[in-house]
Design an enzyme around this catalytic site. Structure first.
Site, PDB file in Angstrom:
ATOM      1  N   HIS A 119      48.410  40.961  40.352  1.00 48.86           N
ATOM      2  CA  HIS A 119      47.180  40.302  40.815  1.00 48.86           C
ATOM      3  C   HIS A 119      47.223  39.862  42.283  1.00 48.86           C
ATOM      4  CE1 HIS A 119      46.656  39.195  36.293  1.00 48.86           C
ATOM      5  NE2 HIS A 119      46.629  40.491  36.503  1.00 48.86           N
ATOM      6  N   GLN A 170      52.038  45.439  41.189  1.00 46.66           N
ATOM      7  CA  GLN A 170      50.721  45.849  41.657  1.00 46.66           C
ATOM      8  C   GLN A 170      50.568  45.686  43.168  1.00 46.66           C
ATOM      9  OE1 GLN A 170      48.137  43.423  39.248  1.00 46.66           O
ATOM     10  NE2 GLN A 170      48.464  44.675  37.440  1.00 46.66           N
TER      11      GLN A 170
END
Length: 191
Positions: free
Chosen positions: A152, A88
């Site tokens: 995250h 991510q």
């Protein structure tokens, strides 16, 4: 137009408008028709956007590209930070400084290579007058520890009225670290 995080945000915004329109219609206020018009195509994992005073739009793509969109075409803006494009992580949020008209300053968050892996960083730069490149790129904040986890990173950046910046940092897949005040994981950092 957008995939990933931006599509989710757009869907939530449209849903909120539909719900609000339903309530307004019930109370006698007529809701306006909502039209969605594609502004640009060919984007690959856009993350965030900032609308420039002249109507052009800066778009961050997770792979590290910063694009300027004008009248349906996109052009890469050179000088973006070197990002870790994994999981991510990548080029994340973008915000124009409150005094952008004068300073040309933008703020970017991104996944930065650190000892132990990668972490969230905040950079500032000035957008050239022609909008083609970033100048004077510098980090304002880098999280304390890198991690090999690919999830995250966060991340949003907001400028307060007094010029203070607030940056969200994800817990990087390590929930207990978010409770450790000695680390930046899972925090809102004031810069």
């Amino acid at each position: 137009m957008f995939r990933g995080g931006m599509m989710h945000q757009a869907a939530r915004a449209i849903g909120a408008l539909v719900i609000a329109g339903s309530f307004m219609g019930a109370s006698g206020v007529v809701a306006q028709e909502l039209r969605i018009t594609q502004q640009v195509s060919g984007l690959d994992t856009p993350w965030a956007l900032a609308i420039l005073p002249n109507g052009d739009v800066l778009v961050t793509e997770r792979d590290g590209r910063l694009l300027r969109v004008r009248e349906g075409t996109s052009q890469e803006v050179t000088g973006a930070p070197q990002v870790v494009d994994a999981g991510q992580g990548g080029l994340l949020d973008i915000t124009l400084a409150r005094d952008f008209d004068r300073s040309r300053t933008i703020f970017l968050t991104y996944a930065k290579a650190l000892e132990g892996g990668a972490g969230t960083a905040l950079a500032a730069a000035e957008l050239s007058q022609d909008g083609a490149r970033l100048e004077n790129l510098r980090d304002l904040f880098t999280m304390s520890r890198g991690s090999a986890a690919g999830q995250h990173f966060g991340s949003r950046v907001v400028e307060a009225r007094d010029g203070t910046l607030f940056v969200t940092v994800g817990e990087r897949g390590d929930r207990p670290a978010a409770q450790d005040l000695g680390q930046h994981n899972g925090s809102v950092v004031r810069v």
